[in-house]
Design a protein around this motif. Structure first.
Motif, PDB file in Angstrom:
ATOM      1  N   TYR A 141     -14.361 -17.893   5.091  1.00  0.00           N
ATOM      2  CA  TYR A 141     -13.868 -16.694   4.412  1.00  0.00           C
ATOM      3  C   TYR A 141     -15.020 -15.900   3.809  1.00  0.00           C
ATOM      4  O   TYR A 141     -15.082 -14.666   3.959  1.00  0.00           O
ATOM      5  N   ARG A 145     -16.073 -12.082   4.760  1.00  0.00           N
ATOM      6  CA  ARG A 145     -16.004 -11.027   3.753  1.00  0.00           C
ATOM      7  C   ARG A 145     -17.337 -10.333   3.568  1.00  0.00           C
ATOM      8  O   ARG A 145     -17.394  -9.211   3.053  1.00  0.00           O
ATOM      9  N   GLU A 152      -8.478  -7.052   7.418  1.00  0.00           N
ATOM     10  CA  GLU A 152      -7.555  -8.055   6.882  1.00  0.00           C
ATOM     11  C   GLU A 152      -7.874  -9.445   7.428  1.00  0.00           C
ATOM     12  O   GLU A 152      -8.244  -9.600   8.588  1.00  0.00           O
ATOM     13  N   ARG A 154      -6.035 -13.197   7.694  1.00  0.00           N
ATOM     14  CA  ARG A 154      -4.868 -14.056   7.530  1.00  0.00           C
ATOM     15  C   ARG A 154      -5.239 -15.465   7.988  1.00  0.00           C
ATOM     16  O   ARG A 154      -6.298 -15.681   8.558  1.00  0.00           O
ATOM     17  N   ASP A 183      -6.606 -20.945  -3.524  1.00  0.00           N
ATOM     18  CA  ASP A 183      -6.326 -19.602  -4.023  1.00  0.00           C
ATOM     19  C   ASP A 183      -6.933 -18.512  -3.147  1.00  0.00           C
ATOM     20  O   ASP A 183      -6.990 -17.352  -3.555  1.00  0.00           O
ATOM     21  N   LEU A 184      -7.383 -18.854  -1.945  1.00  0.00           N
ATOM     22  CA  LEU A 184      -7.940 -17.826  -1.061  1.00  0.00           C
ATOM     23  C   LEU A 184      -6.860 -16.803  -0.707  1.00  0.00           C
ATOM     24  O   LEU A 184      -5.719 -17.173  -0.422  1.00  0.00           O
ATOM     25  N   PRO A 185      -7.192 -15.530  -0.702  1.00  0.00           N
ATOM     26  CA  PRO A 185      -6.188 -14.514  -0.365  1.00  0.00           C
ATOM     27  C   PRO A 185      -5.899 -14.487   1.125  1.00  0.00           C
ATOM     28  O   PRO A 185      -6.690 -14.966   1.947  1.00  0.00           O
ATOM     29  N   GLY A 186      -4.770 -13.910   1.472  1.00  0.00           N
ATOM     30  CA  GLY A 186      -4.409 -13.750   2.875  1.00  0.00           C
ATOM     31  C   GLY A 186      -3.085 -14.404   3.208  1.00  0.00           C
ATOM     32  O   GLY A 186      -2.767 -15.482   2.720  1.00  0.00           O
ATOM     33  N   GLU A 187      -2.310 -13.733   4.057  1.00  0.00           N
ATOM     34  CA  GLU A 187      -1.019 -14.278   4.471  1.00  0.00           C
ATOM     35  C   GLU A 187      -1.206 -15.552   5.280  1.00  0.00           C
ATOM     36  O   GLU A 187      -2.227 -15.749   5.938  1.00  0.00           O
ATOM     37  N   ARG A 188      -0.176 -16.426   5.241  1.00  0.00           N
ATOM     38  CA  ARG A 188      -0.219 -17.725   5.901  1.00  0.00           C
ATOM     39  C   ARG A 188       0.817 -17.794   7.022  1.00  0.00           C
ATOM     40  O   ARG A 188       1.926 -17.286   6.881  1.00  0.00           O
ATOM     41  N   ASP A 205       4.370 -16.886   5.320  1.00  0.00           N
ATOM     42  CA  ASP A 205       4.540 -15.431   5.407  1.00  0.00           C
ATOM     43  C   ASP A 205       4.940 -14.981   6.803  1.00  0.00           C
ATOM     44  O   ASP A 205       5.599 -13.959   6.967  1.00  0.00           O
TER      45      ASP A 205
END
Length: 217
Positions: A141, A145, A152, A154, A183-188, A205
């Motif tokens: 990640y 980034r 985005e 995911r 706590d990493l962001p992004g849909e699962r 998600d």
């Protein structure tokens, strides 16, 4: 030799998609249409399933066929890209890519693509076919980034035996996936057809039905 005829009932496909919606009402649906719509005809199947939120395909050729058919849905290239030269076509087609190997990550880091690319990072939580080791999730990640060409991000994994009676393996994979991401962001996205029906906690998600859209229980 005797001729064989396959009759495809498009209303049955639509009905099966409605069952997916009923089983997982809070999740978005990626309808998997790889292998020429499981042999039913890619454009025919995608047209019948046009209320899905996205389509999952195995090859860029399939993505091209869907775009030529006029479908503007999100398309996810489940195998990801093979070489840096694929990236411009992926961008032109507005296709999301699954990232599952260090080789692909290194290609992205060397690429000169300027437009944002949407990625689904695949973690290998137990199927041992494709994906990054779960403990590498945060590293991957952070490297992504740092790249201006990444949009985005995911996350996904694939179950090894969700269609078997032994629940232990699937539940262990779900636990590994959650622990790796924290706590990493992004849909699962976890659930394939079998898990969607047998493991409600795996729905996340996005759900990724394949076989059940074509009549498999």
């Amino acid at each position: 030799m005797r001729a064989t005829t396959a009759t495809i009932h498009l209303d049955a496909l639509r009905h099966n998609l409605s069952r997916v919606r009923a089983i997982a009402p809070r999740a978005k649906v990626m309808a998997v249409v790889k292998a020429d719509g499981y042999g039913h005809g890619l454009e025919r199947v995608a047209g019948a399933l046009n209320t899905a939120d996205a389509f999952g395909v195995a090859t860029l050729t399939d993505a091209q066929r869907l775009r030529r058919a006029g479908l503007r849905h999100r398309i996810v290239l489940l195998s990801g890209f093979d070489e840096g030269g694929d990236l411009n076509l992926i961008h032109d087609l507005q296709v999301d890519c699954v990232l599952h190997h260090e080789y692909q990550l290194a290609l992205l880091e060397r690429s000169t693509l300027h437009a944002p690319l949407a990625l689904w990072v695949k973690l290998d939580t137990g199927m041992h076919r494709l994906g990054f080791a779960p403990e590498r999730a945060r590293e991957v990640y952070q490297r992504l980034r740092a790249l201006p060409q990444i949009g985005e991000i995911r996350w996904m994994t694939h179950f090894a035996c969700a269609d078997e009676n032994d629940r232990e393996q699937t539940e262990a994979q779900m636990t590994r996936f959650a622990a790796a991401l924290g706590d990493l962001p992004g849909e699962r996205s976890l659930a394939n057809s079998a898990a969607l029906q047998a493991f409600p906690a795996s729905q996340g998600d996005w759900v990724r039905p394949g076989g059940m859209l074509y009549g498999l229980s």
